[in-house]
Structures are given as structure tokens and as C-alpha cells.
Design an enzyme around this catalytic site. Structure first.
Site, short mmCIF file in Angstrom:
data_model
loop_
_atom_site.label_atom_id
_atom_site.label_comp_id
_atom_site.label_asym_id
_atom_site.label_seq_id
_atom_site.Cartn_x
_atom_site.Cartn_y
_atom_site.Cartn_z
N CYS A 1 -54.50 15.43 -16.12
CA CYS A 1 -54.49 16.40 -16.27
C CYS A 1 -54.22 17.50 -15.75
CB CYS A 1 -56.05 16.96 -17.11
SG CYS A 1 -57.19 15.69 -16.11
N CYS B 1 -56.36 13.10 -10.82
CA CYS B 1 -56.26 12.81 -12.16
C CYS B 1 -54.10 13.09 -12.97
CB CYS B 1 -56.58 13.16 -13.10
SG CYS B 1 -57.21 12.48 -15.31
N MET C 1 -58.28 4.55 -6.69
CA MET C 1 -57.09 4.03 -5.79
C MET C 1 -56.52 5.70 -5.61
SD MET C 1 -55.65 0.67 -7.85
CE MET C 1 -54.35 0.87 -6.74
N PHE C 2 -55.04 5.54 -4.85
CA PHE C 2 -54.17 6.60 -4.82
C PHE C 2 -55.18 7.96 -3.85
CE2 PHE C 2 -52.65 4.54 -7.97
CZ PHE C 2 -51.44 3.50 -7.72
N ASP D 1 -59.43 -2.51 5.81
CA ASP D 1 -59.07 -1.70 4.48
C ASP D 1 -59.76 -2.72 3.70
OD1 ASP D 1 -58.00 0.35 3.44
OD2 ASP D 1 -56.01 -0.17 3.41
N GLU D 2 -59.57 -2.02 2.67
CA GLU D 2 -59.36 -3.08 1.09
C GLU D 2 -61.00 -3.70 1.76
OE1 GLU D 2 -57.58 -2.20 -1.04
OE2 GLU D 2 -55.96 -1.70 -1.20
P1 ADP Z 1 -55.47 4.54 -1.54
O1 ADP Z 1 -56.09 3.83 -0.19
O2 ADP Z 1 -57.00 5.39 -1.16
O3 ADP Z 1 -55.14 3.81 -2.91
P2 ADP Z 1 -53.65 5.68 -0.12
O4 ADP Z 1 -53.85 6.47 1.20
O5 ADP Z 1 -52.40 4.50 -0.18
O6 ADP Z 1 -54.89 6.00 -0.64
O7 ADP Z 1 -52.36 6.45 -0.61
C1 ADP Z 1 -52.81 7.97 -1.05
C2 ADP Z 1 -50.97 8.40 -1.51
O8 ADP Z 1 -51.24 8.31 -2.71
C3 ADP Z 1 -51.21 10.46 -1.26
O9 ADP Z 1 -51.01 10.57 0.35
C4 ADP Z 1 -50.06 10.99 -2.45
O10 ADP Z 1 -48.40 10.41 -1.75
C5 ADP Z 1 -49.89 9.70 -3.20
N1 ADP Z 1 -50.43 9.29 -4.71
C6 ADP Z 1 -50.03 8.81 -5.61
N2 ADP Z 1 -50.09 9.36 -7.00
C7 ADP Z 1 -51.63 9.85 -6.67
C8 ADP Z 1 -52.35 10.50 -7.10
N3 ADP Z 1 -52.55 10.39 -8.14
N4 ADP Z 1 -52.79 11.81 -6.60
C9 ADP Z 1 -53.46 11.58 -5.31
N5 ADP Z 1 -52.16 11.26 -4.40
C10 ADP Z 1 -51.13 10.52 -5.05
ZN ZN Z 2 -58.17 14.08 -16.45
#
Ligand code: ADP
Ligand code: ZN
Length: 206
Positions: free
Chosen positions: A162, A159, A31-32, A102-103
Site C-alpha cells: 500500500c 510497504c 528488511m529493506f 551488520d545483521e
Molecule cells: P536493510 O539492511 O534494512 O535490509 P538495505 O540497506 O540492504 O536495507 O537496502 C535498502 C534499499 O533497499 C533501499 O535503498 C532501496 O533501494 C531498496 N528497497 C527494496 N525494496 C524496498 C522497500 N519495500 N522499501 C524501501 N526500500 C526498498
Molecule cells: Zn501496507
């Protein structure tokens, strides 16, 4: 028709295209990690190339918006919610050239056959999804899709503990359900060292 190449492996894709078939691209990560962003980017570029695009997401994912795909950074794209791969296949138009999903982890194993069928029909199929569940186990049908895809991309988050490269989705609330829909309210990105493969709710560890 303008050809759309998103990666460096242009030569491989050209060969696939010359073969008269479509192909499957899979985008996986925690995720993210930017899976939705990358999917939306590729579909936008296909639209700019005037290709006909259809974009689907599972009905289970109700976050943010019903008829759009949204990334965590707020990028959006119109999408059609479907309950199953069968419903997705029934909604595919003959003239569609690019199918975005997606998903992918919220679909059942029928998505594998559906993706193969669409690619055989000459369509470009792009599927994004979580490769691991909150315990770090492979999240079907993504592992199988990775096997049958012509092109795969792994995305990484940062992460939150860290700052290292994160490959895991840490659940931060108490729940043992495999599917617990949520975003920053229930999950955070963690690296291998900081990931704890069970609920890490503050209430459990205080
Ligand atoms: P996914 O579909 O993989 O869940 P998204 O495309 O919805 O990811 O979201 C990516 C965005 O999330 C990044 O561009 C950033 O703005 C945001 N983000 C929030 N937390 C984090 C994190 N820990 N690491 C990287 N991006 C993050
Ligand atoms: Zn870590």
C-alpha cells in the site's frame, strides 16, 4: 583527529567523548529499511575522517558476497565474516576506533557483553540488525542492544502492498525456521495493516 557526528545529537556525543569512553549506536528496522546503507554510510564517513574502522558480519549471511557487506541497493563495503561474538572480539585490533557490525540479530547474546566491552575500551560501536523476526517478535540480541546503546536509530521501508511506512518483514515462502536467510526472494516490507504474522506464500492463500 576529525570528529564524526552522524546525527543531530552532537552535544550528547561530545559529552560521551569528553568522558573518555566509546559508545554504542544501534540501527534497527525491518528488511529493506536501509539499515545496511546507513551503517555503510557511517563507516565511510569515519574512514574519510581517517579513523580506523573494522567491519564484521555473521558468517550465516552468505547473500551477495563473502567478504563484503552489501545493501539491497548494491552499496558494498569490505567486511570480515565471523561465526560468533567471541571470534569477533579475537579479531579486534587495539588501534581500531570504530567497529561496525551488520545483521546483529544473527549473533547470540554474547554480542551484548562484547559491545559493552568495546565501548568501555573507547571504541565507537555501530550495530545494525532486524528488531523483529518474521512473526513480529523481538529478535534477540537486538532488543537488549537497544537498551544498552547510547544512540538508537529506527529505519523504515515502504510497504509493497500500500505504500505506507513499513515496520515488518513479511515472509513470503513456507518456512517456520526463525532464521531463513534470503532477500526479495523470501521477504517483503509491509506496514502494520498489511503484515500477516505467518508465512504469506501465494500457495497458502490461493
Ligand atoms: P536493510 O539492511 O534494512 O535490509 P538495505 O540497506 O540492504 O536495507 O537496502 C535498502 C534499499 O533497499 C533501499 O535503498 C532501496 O533501494 C531498496 N528497497 C527494496 N525494496 C524496498 C522497500 N519495500 N522499501 C524501501 N526500500 C526498498
Ligand atoms: Zn501496507
Amino acid at each position: 583527529m576529525v570528529e564524526e557526528f552522524a546525527f543531530d545529537n552532537t552535544e550528547e556525543r561530545r559529552k560521551v567523548r569528553q568522558n573518555g569512553t566509546g559508545w554504542i549506536e544501534v540501527i534497527v528496522g525491518s528488511m529493506f529499511s536501509g539499515k545496511s546503507e546507513e551503517l555503510i554510510r557511517r563507516l565511510n564517513r569515519a574512514r574519510i575522517a581517517r579513523q580506523r574502522v573494522q567491519f564484521f558480519k555473521p558468517r550465516i549471511d552468505a547473500r551477495y558476497s563473502v567478504a563484503e557487506i552489501a545493501s539491497h541497493s548494491g552499496h558494498k563495503h569490505d567486511s570480515m565474516p565471523v561465526s560468533s561474538a567471541t571470534e569477533l572480539m579475537a579479531a579486534i585490533l587495539d588501534e581500531t576506533q570504530v567497529v561496525g557490525i551488520d545483521e546483529g540479530q544473527f549473533f547470540d547474546l554474547e554480542l551484548i557483553e562484547a559491545a559493552n566491552k568495546l565501548a568501555h575500551q573507547g571504541k565507537r560501536v555501530i550495530i545494525a540488525g532486524l528488531d523483529q523476526d518474521y512473526t513480529g517478535k523481538p529478535f534477540e540480541p537486538m532488543p537488549q542492544l537497544l537498551c544498552i546503546a547510547e544512540f538508537i536509530t529506527k529505519t523504515h521501508a515502504i510497504c509493497v502492498k500500500c505504500g505506507s511506512t513499513a515496520n515488518y518483514s513479511q515472509r513470503t515462502v513456507e518456512s517456520e525456521a526463525r532464521v531463513e536467510v534470503g532477500a526479495a526472494d523470501k521477504y517483503e516490507a509491509r506496514c502494520r495493516k498489511c503484515f500477516i504474522p505467518h508465512a504469506d506464500a501465494p500457495t497458502l492463500h490461493s
